[in-house]
Design a protein around this motif. Structure first.
Motif, PDB file in Angstrom:
ATOM      1  N   ASP A  26       0.809  -1.223   0.000  1.00 49.95           N
ATOM      2  CA  ASP A  26       0.000   0.000   0.000  1.00 49.95           C
ATOM      3  C   ASP A  26       0.842   1.273   0.000  1.00 49.95           C
ATOM      4  O   ASP A  26       0.319   2.374  -0.094  1.00 49.95           O
ATOM      5  N   LYS A  27       2.173   1.116   0.114  1.00 52.27           N
ATOM      6  CA  LYS A  27       3.066   2.273   0.038  1.00 52.27           C
ATOM      7  C   LYS A  27       3.880   2.280  -1.246  1.00 52.27           C
ATOM      8  O   LYS A  27       4.756   3.117  -1.439  1.00 52.27           O
ATOM      9  N   ASP A  28       3.580   1.341  -2.118  1.00 52.82           N
ATOM     10  CA  ASP A  28       4.316   1.238  -3.383  1.00 52.82           C
ATOM     11  C   ASP A  28       3.823   2.322  -4.342  1.00 52.82           C
ATOM     12  O   ASP A  28       2.690   2.287  -4.804  1.00 52.82           O
ATOM     13  N   SER A  29       4.679   3.264  -4.633  1.00 55.25           N
ATOM     14  CA  SER A  29       4.283   4.393  -5.479  1.00 55.25           C
ATOM     15  C   SER A  29       4.679   4.214  -6.936  1.00 55.25           C
ATOM     16  O   SER A  29       4.396   5.070  -7.766  1.00 55.25           O
ATOM     17  N   SER A  30       5.334   3.126  -7.246  1.00 56.00           N
ATOM     18  CA  SER A  30       5.785   2.915  -8.626  1.00 56.00           C
ATOM     19  C   SER A  30       5.306   1.567  -9.132  1.00 56.00           C
ATOM     20  O   SER A  30       5.210   0.601  -8.389  1.00 56.00           O
ATOM     21  N   PHE A  31       5.004   1.489 -10.423  1.00 55.05           N
ATOM     22  CA  PHE A  31       4.633   0.224 -11.015  1.00 55.05           C
ATOM     23  C   PHE A  31       5.878  -0.561 -11.414  1.00 55.05           C
ATOM     24  O   PHE A  31       5.954  -1.765 -11.252  1.00 55.05           O
ATOM     25  N   SER A  32       6.862   0.142 -11.951  1.00 51.50           N
ATOM     26  CA  SER A  32       8.058  -0.509 -12.465  1.00 51.50           C
ATOM     27  C   SER A  32       9.180   0.534 -12.533  1.00 51.50           C
ATOM     28  O   SER A  32       8.920   1.699 -12.825  1.00 51.50           O
ATOM     29  N   PRO A  33      10.440   0.169 -12.238  1.00 52.25           N
ATOM     30  CA  PRO A  33      10.893  -1.145 -11.796  1.00 52.25           C
ATOM     31  C   PRO A  33      10.546  -1.416 -10.336  1.00 52.25           C
ATOM     32  O   PRO A  33      10.029  -0.543  -9.654  1.00 52.25           O
ATOM     33  N   PHE A  34      10.874  -2.614  -9.873  1.00 51.65           N
ATOM     34  CA  PHE A  34      10.550  -3.000  -8.510  1.00 51.65           C
ATOM     35  C   PHE A  34      11.398  -2.202  -7.515  1.00 51.65           C
ATOM     36  O   PHE A  34      12.597  -2.027  -7.697  1.00 51.65           O
ATOM     37  N   LYS A  72       1.513  -6.527  -6.405  1.00 44.86           N
ATOM     38  CA  LYS A  72       1.821  -5.529  -7.433  1.00 44.86           C
ATOM     39  C   LYS A  72       0.729  -5.498  -8.500  1.00 44.86           C
ATOM     40  O   LYS A  72       0.305  -4.421  -8.945  1.00 44.86           O
ATOM     41  N   LYS A  73       0.271  -6.674  -8.910  1.00 46.58           N
ATOM     42  CA  LYS A  73      -0.784  -6.748  -9.914  1.00 46.58           C
ATOM     43  C   LYS A  73      -2.082  -6.120  -9.399  1.00 46.58           C
ATOM     44  O   LYS A  73      -2.758  -5.380 -10.123  1.00 46.58           O
ATOM     45  N   GLU A  74      -2.407  -6.389  -8.145  1.00 40.62           N
ATOM     46  CA  GLU A  74      -3.641  -5.850  -7.573  1.00 40.62           C
ATOM     47  C   GLU A  74      -3.575  -4.333  -7.467  1.00 40.62           C
ATOM     48  O   GLU A  74      -4.558  -3.635  -7.768  1.00 40.62           O
ATOM     49  N   GLN A  75      -2.421  -3.819  -7.020  1.00 38.89           N
ATOM     50  CA  GLN A  75      -2.262  -2.368  -6.912  1.00 38.89           C
ATOM     51  C   GLN A  75      -2.346  -1.705  -8.289  1.00 38.89           C
ATOM     52  O   GLN A  75      -2.923  -0.627  -8.447  1.00 38.89           O
ATOM     53  N   PHE A  76      -1.756  -2.346  -9.270  1.00 36.41           N
ATOM     54  CA  PHE A  76      -1.807  -1.812 -10.636  1.00 36.41           C
ATOM     55  C   PHE A  76      -3.249  -1.750 -11.136  1.00 36.41           C
ATOM     56  O   PHE A  76      -3.667  -0.760 -11.740  1.00 36.41           O
ATOM     57  N   GLU A  77      -3.990  -2.816 -10.901  1.00 37.50           N
ATOM     58  CA  GLU A  77      -5.378  -2.862 -11.355  1.00 37.50           C
ATOM     59  C   GLU A  77      -6.196  -1.734 -10.717  1.00 37.50           C
ATOM     60  O   GLU A  77      -7.001  -1.083 -11.389  1.00 37.50           O
ATOM     61  N   PHE A  96       5.802  -7.677 -13.760  1.00 38.12           N
ATOM     62  CA  PHE A  96       6.209  -7.574 -12.364  1.00 38.12           C
ATOM     63  C   PHE A  96       7.134  -8.700 -11.934  1.00 38.12           C
ATOM     64  O   PHE A  96       8.012  -8.502 -11.096  1.00 38.12           O
ATOM     65  N   GLU A  97       6.945  -9.874 -12.515  1.00 39.08           N
ATOM     66  CA  GLU A  97       7.822 -10.997 -12.165  1.00 39.08           C
ATOM     67  C   GLU A  97       9.252 -10.731 -12.628  1.00 39.08           C
ATOM     68  O   GLU A  97      10.218 -10.970 -11.885  1.00 39.08           O
ATOM     69  N   LYS A  98       9.414 -10.213 -13.842  1.00 40.85           N
ATOM     70  CA  LYS A  98      10.743  -9.882 -14.339  1.00 40.85           C
ATOM     71  C   LYS A  98      11.373  -8.767 -13.501  1.00 40.85           C
ATOM     72  O   LYS A  98      12.565  -8.808 -13.172  1.00 40.85           O
ATOM     73  N   ASP A  99      10.576  -7.751 -13.163  1.00 39.20           N
ATOM     74  CA  ASP A  99      11.073  -6.650 -12.326  1.00 39.20           C
ATOM     75  C   ASP A  99      11.643  -7.172 -11.009  1.00 39.20           C
ATOM     76  O   ASP A  99      12.733  -6.780 -10.579  1.00 39.20           O
ATOM     77  N   LEU A 100      10.874  -8.047 -10.372  1.00 37.85           N
ATOM     78  CA  LEU A 100      11.310  -8.584  -9.083  1.00 37.85           C
ATOM     79  C   LEU A 100      12.530  -9.478  -9.251  1.00 37.85           C
ATOM     80  O   LEU A 100      13.483  -9.393  -8.463  1.00 37.85           O
ATOM     81  N   ASN A 101      12.530 -10.324 -10.269  1.00 36.71           N
ATOM     82  CA  ASN A 101      13.682 -11.200 -10.512  1.00 36.71           C
ATOM     83  C   ASN A 101      14.952 -10.392 -10.760  1.00 36.71           C
ATOM     84  O   ASN A 101      16.033 -10.752 -10.285  1.00 36.71           O
ATOM     85  N   ASP A 102      14.831  -9.309 -11.497  1.00 36.58           N
ATOM     86  CA  ASP A 102      15.986  -8.450 -11.763  1.00 36.58           C
ATOM     87  C   ASP A 102      16.538  -7.879 -10.465  1.00 36.58           C
ATOM     88  O   ASP A 102      17.754  -7.818 -10.260  1.00 36.58           O
ATOM     89  N   TYR A 103      15.633  -7.437  -9.593  1.00 35.91           N
ATOM     90  CA  TYR A 103      16.082  -6.874  -8.318  1.00 35.91           C
ATOM     91  C   TYR A 103      16.781  -7.941  -7.476  1.00 35.91           C
ATOM     92  O   TYR A 103      17.839  -7.685  -6.876  1.00 35.91           O
ATOM     93  N   LEU A 104      16.222  -9.125  -7.432  1.00 38.05           N
ATOM     94  CA  LEU A 104      16.821 -10.205  -6.646  1.00 38.05           C
ATOM     95  C   LEU A 104      18.215 -10.546  -7.156  1.00 38.05           C
ATOM     96  O   LEU A 104      19.160 -10.718  -6.377  1.00 38.05           O
ATOM     97  N   ILE A 105      18.353 -10.641  -8.474  1.00 35.03           N
ATOM     98  CA  ILE A 105      19.657 -10.966  -9.064  1.00 35.03           C
ATOM     99  C   ILE A 105      20.675  -9.875  -8.773  1.00 35.03           C
ATOM    100  O   ILE A 105      21.809 -10.152  -8.374  1.00 35.03           O
ATOM    101  N   ASN A 106      20.280  -8.628  -8.956  1.00 35.23           N
ATOM    102  CA  ASN A 106      21.201  -7.502  -8.751  1.00 35.23           C
ATOM    103  C   ASN A 106      21.673  -7.377  -7.312  1.00 35.23           C
ATOM    104  O   ASN A 106      22.748  -6.829  -7.047  1.00 35.23           O
ATOM    105  N   ASN A 107      20.858  -7.882  -6.378  1.00 35.06           N
ATOM    106  CA  ASN A 107      21.216  -7.766  -4.961  1.00 35.06           C
ATOM    107  C   ASN A 107      21.585  -9.104  -4.333  1.00 35.06           C
ATOM    108  O   ASN A 107      21.698  -9.205  -3.112  1.00 35.06           O
TER     109      ASN A 107
END
Length: 223
Positions: A26-34, A72-77, A96-107
């Protein structure tokens, strides 16, 4: 040097991050990237900028991962419908799945898989008996299914084979602090220590201590 933790065979530790310490929908202000919880983001930014060796393996469970993607999908909708109606826009849903996977890999955050199918009967019995993490009011319901799936993922990881001495669980969910949770963990992993922290600041204090001990055990020298 006085060692402040008890790691008889450990050369590493594991940090498992619950949804509420990794992401707040509920505090997520961005759709992408994660972008994760602010304290979480600050921790991993600092970790990448360290001038010395960084121990620890960091995980979220597959249940947490899928829960975040769904949130993320629900907030976007919700927001898409408002924006699209007002501005007459055709806004494409991000991956959203790719966004999250990218963040996980980068960190360098890994994913603990779902428990094996042979755990199903155990989960069913846990639900019937309303044992934690099932946490219905006064144990009168089986609320907490997602917590149970995450807990079974945590419980069934082979820490001993990976020479893990300490598991840090970062969660704001009080159900994981119950005595029966820790007792169950120690029955399965008697030589592995389980520490539960409610926020990143608490964990960062302990991490400084454990870094010094692990460096001593592994004969690693850093400033």
């Amino acid at each position: 040097m006085v060692l402040k933790t008890n790691l008889p065979f450990c050369h590493d530790f594991v940090v498992i991050i619950d949804t509420n310490r990794f992401f707040v929908s509920d505090k997520d202000s961005s759709f992408s990237p994660f972008f994760p919880h602010e304290d979480c983001e600050n921790f991993f930014t600092e970790r990448k900028n360290r001038p010395y060796v960084s121990f620890g393996k960091y995980f979220i469970t597959e249940m947490v991962k899928q829960e975040i993607i769904q949130q993320k999908k629900e907030q976007f909708e919700i927001r898409y419908k408002k924006e699209a109606t007002y501005w007459h826009l055709d806004i494409k849903q991000p991956d959203f799945e790719k966004d999250l996977n990218d963040y996980l890999i980068n960190n360098h955050i890994e994913t603990l898989p779902y428990p094996n199918e042979n755990i199903l009967s155990k989960i069913i019995n846990r639900a019937i008996e309303k044992r934690a993490p099932f946490e219905g009011k006064e144990k009168k319901s089986d609320k907490g299914f997602k917590d149970v799936i995450s807990w079974e993922s945590i419980l069934n990881y082979d820490y001993e084979r990976n020479r893990i001495g300490v598991v840090f669980l970062i969660t704001h969910d009080g159900v994981f602090g119950k005595d029966e949770i820790k007792e169950e963990f120690y029955l399965k992993h008697p030589s592995v220590k389980l520490e539960i922290y409610k926020d990143w600041q608490e964990f960062k204090k302990q991490e400084k201590i454990i870094h010094a001990e692990l460096s001593a055990q592994n004969n690693i020298d850093y400033s």
